[in-house]
Design a protein around this motif. Structure first.
Motif, mmCIF file in Angstrom:
data_model
loop_
_atom_site.group_PDB
_atom_site.id
_atom_site.type_symbol
_atom_site.label_atom_id
_atom_site.label_comp_id
_atom_site.label_asym_id
_atom_site.label_seq_id
_atom_site.Cartn_x
_atom_site.Cartn_y
_atom_site.Cartn_z
ATOM 1 N N UNK A 17 0.851 -1.188 0.000
ATOM 2 C CA UNK A 17 0.000 0.000 0.000
ATOM 3 C C UNK A 17 0.887 1.240 0.000
ATOM 4 N N UNK A 50 -2.576 5.452 -0.967
ATOM 5 C CA UNK A 50 -3.025 4.064 -0.764
ATOM 6 C C UNK A 50 -3.306 3.276 -2.036
ATOM 7 N N UNK A 72 -2.700 0.318 -4.205
ATOM 8 C CA UNK A 72 -2.209 -0.974 -3.722
ATOM 9 C C UNK A 72 -1.731 -1.852 -4.870
ATOM 10 N N UNK A 93 -3.748 -3.189 -8.012
ATOM 11 C CA UNK A 93 -5.013 -3.862 -7.707
ATOM 12 C C UNK A 93 -6.114 -2.915 -7.247
ATOM 13 N N UNK A 94 -5.775 -1.763 -6.715
ATOM 14 C CA UNK A 94 -6.822 -0.808 -6.412
ATOM 15 C C UNK A 94 -6.266 0.605 -6.383
ATOM 16 N N UNK A 95 -7.120 1.558 -6.699
ATOM 17 C CA UNK A 95 -6.754 2.975 -6.732
ATOM 18 C C UNK A 95 -7.821 3.751 -5.963
ATOM 19 N N UNK A 96 -7.713 3.776 -4.635
ATOM 20 C CA UNK A 96 -8.775 4.350 -3.807
ATOM 21 C C UNK A 96 -9.098 5.793 -4.162
ATOM 22 N N UNK A 97 -10.385 6.091 -4.299
ATOM 23 C CA UNK A 97 -10.912 7.442 -4.488
ATOM 24 C C UNK A 97 -10.368 8.139 -5.743
ATOM 25 N N UNK A 141 -13.425 4.221 -6.834
ATOM 26 C CA UNK A 141 -12.051 3.730 -6.964
ATOM 27 C C UNK A 141 -11.622 3.467 -8.400
ATOM 28 N N UNK A 142 -12.383 3.969 -9.342
ATOM 29 C CA UNK A 142 -12.039 3.828 -10.745
ATOM 30 C C UNK A 142 -12.160 5.169 -11.430
ATOM 31 N N UNK A 178 -5.588 0.280 -14.912
ATOM 32 C CA UNK A 178 -4.711 -0.426 -13.966
ATOM 33 C C UNK A 178 -3.769 -1.397 -14.653
#
Lengths: 390, 70
Positions: A114, A119, A121, A129-133, A140-141, A147
């Motif tokens: 992270x 954050x 990740x 795997x994720x892109x918060x906000x 998250x997108x 990605x």
């Protein structure tokens, strides 16, 4: 003193490298600037370290799945990472979002990496795997954030004998092609190398250019004077040179003496070795920055970390034929090699200080005794000339 | 009884990941809008991902069902 015209400077530099690329008996060594000039250090970093296969670390630095170790190499923030399936890779230790450093200290990644900033990740295989906000609070997108194209930037790597080699430029031929000669020479030693653990790893900081450590390591000429403890059983005449132009160089002995404890116990041998290895040992500098030692019952690797034009950190790792070795014997072996490598420090640092002598012309080589060292100088000069070619 | 905010701050101070996951889920449950719910679920999901928490997959599925995740 007026500045020299640029053309004269270039010609002088070219002439100096041409003087290196002569037969060993008449060649000059590399000029002082190759050891004292920060700018030339950067030029060499490109020509000698970033465009070749440089030794970065050992896979044993990240022994378990999820282990991550940040490493700064030539100023670049890198991350040595063993993924959940056990594969070891090297990445830029940098978030693809705003360039934040991801991992500050060696640690175990339990789930995902992270980024401490926003954050984002990453999985341990580098996937984002994720892109918060990223699309707004709680979203998250975002349409322009793909990605699949924003995973960690991988640095090309290859592992041989537990050593993690990297090719920063991505342009070098495959490792197995470049180093086919040494791989073939040591094919009998192509067996699992068991790192001896924490007591089989140490570092030495040396106030010298990294190349001087290579130059000293690959010759036996200095052994009787700098390592007098060897004289009783491994005399100068028991050693011979190993010279592989544009590849590697070093020296070997016919009279390797195994370490034993008071009860006569010794380390187990590597399996099925040819007769040479009964009493033979080889010590080879694999260009640019990996110094290797191979004996019947253990091996070692010294990774030279160039910190600046006049500072180097030596990372020494010892390996054994079996995973289970006697702790006291291991400690004694580590202490023995540490003493030997510490004995070299004053000559390597002395050569570095000597390079401040105006008028020192790079020195000369003994045709009989300095061929391995000149072989390295010739490799450096060749690559530097090629890098400067229009 | 401490407020949710106080409990979250305490968990952050201790880097207590399991508690953070649970508390952000609690915040998501109490959220008044979908945006707020997505915000708190995202925090729970990120910390769960980082720690390989058993709720990571479930939280991901929840966010996907809300249209907040891939």
């Amino acid at each position: 003193m007026s500045d020299l015209p640029t053309d004269s400077t270039i010609h002088a530099a070219t002439d100096a490298l041409t003087a290196v690329r002569q037969p060993v008996g008449t060649a000059r060594g590399l000029p002082n600037a190759h050891y004292t000039c920060p700018t030339l250090f950067e030029d060499e970093a490109t020509a000698l370290l970033k465009t070749t296969w440089a030794g970065l670390a050992v896979a044993s630095d990240v022994p378990a799945p999820g282990d991550a170790k940040p490493i700064t190499f030539l100023g670049m923030p890198l991350l040595l990472l063993r993924d959940k399936s056990g594969v070891v890779r090297v990445f830029n230790n940098v978030c693809r979002h705003r360039g934040m450093i991801l991992v500050a200290e060696p640690r175990r990644i339990e789930g995902a990496i992270r980024c401490p900033y926003h954050s984002w990740c990453y999985a341990t295989d580098g996937r984002l795997v994720t892109t918060p906000h990223v699309g707004g609070p709680g979203i998250n997108t975002a349409p322009d954030i793909d990605r699949a194209t924003l995973g960690l930037i991988e640095v090309r790597s290859h592992i041989w004998r537990d050593i993690v080699f990297i090719n920063i430029s991505g342009t070098a031929p495959d490792f197995e092609q470049v180093h086919a000669p040494l791989i073939a020479r040591w094919s009998a030693l192509d067996q699992p190398q068991h790192h001896g653990g924490p007591d089989s790893h140490f570092t030495l900081d040396v106030a010298s250019n990294w190349k001087l450590a290579v130059e000293n390591y690959c010759e036996s000429y200095h052994l009787p004077w700098v390592h007098p403890g060897l004289n009783s059983y491994s005399r100068l005449e028991d050693h011979y040179n190993i010279v592989a132009p544009q590849q590697f160089s070093g020296q070997a002995t016919h009279v390797y003496r195994q370490l034993t404890d008071a009860a006569g116990h010794r380390f187990a041998d590597y399996a099925n070795l040819p007769a040479f290895w009964d009493q033979g040992a080889e010590y080879i500098a694999l260009y640019p920055n990996v110094l290797l030692g191979a004996q019947r019952d253990h091996s070692f690797a010294i990774l030279l970390e160039p910190l600046s034009h006049n500072q180097t950190r030596e990372h020494v790792h010892l390996y054994y034929a079996t995973a289970d070795t006697d702790a006291d014997l291991r400690a004694a072996n580590s202490a023995q090699w540490k003493q030997v490598f510490e004995e070299d420090i004053f000559v390597v640092e002395g050569m570095q200080r000597g390079r401040a002598a105006l008028g020192f012309d790079g020195g000369r080589f003994s045709a009989a005794m300095d061929a391995p060292t000149h072989c390295f100088h010739d490799w450096v000069a060749t690559r530097m000339q090629a890098a400067r070619a229009p | 009884m401490r407020s949710l905010d106080q409990r979250l701050c305490a968990a952050h101070a201790k880097n207590d990941i399991s508690t953070l996951v649970a508390l952000y889920c609690e915040a998501a449950t109490a959220a008044e809008t979908t945006t707020q719910k997505g915000f708190y679920l995202t925090h729970a999901y990120v910390y769960a991902l980082e720690a390989a928490h058993p709720d990571a997959l479930r939280l991901h599925a929840q966010l996907c069902s809300l249209g907040k995740e891939l």
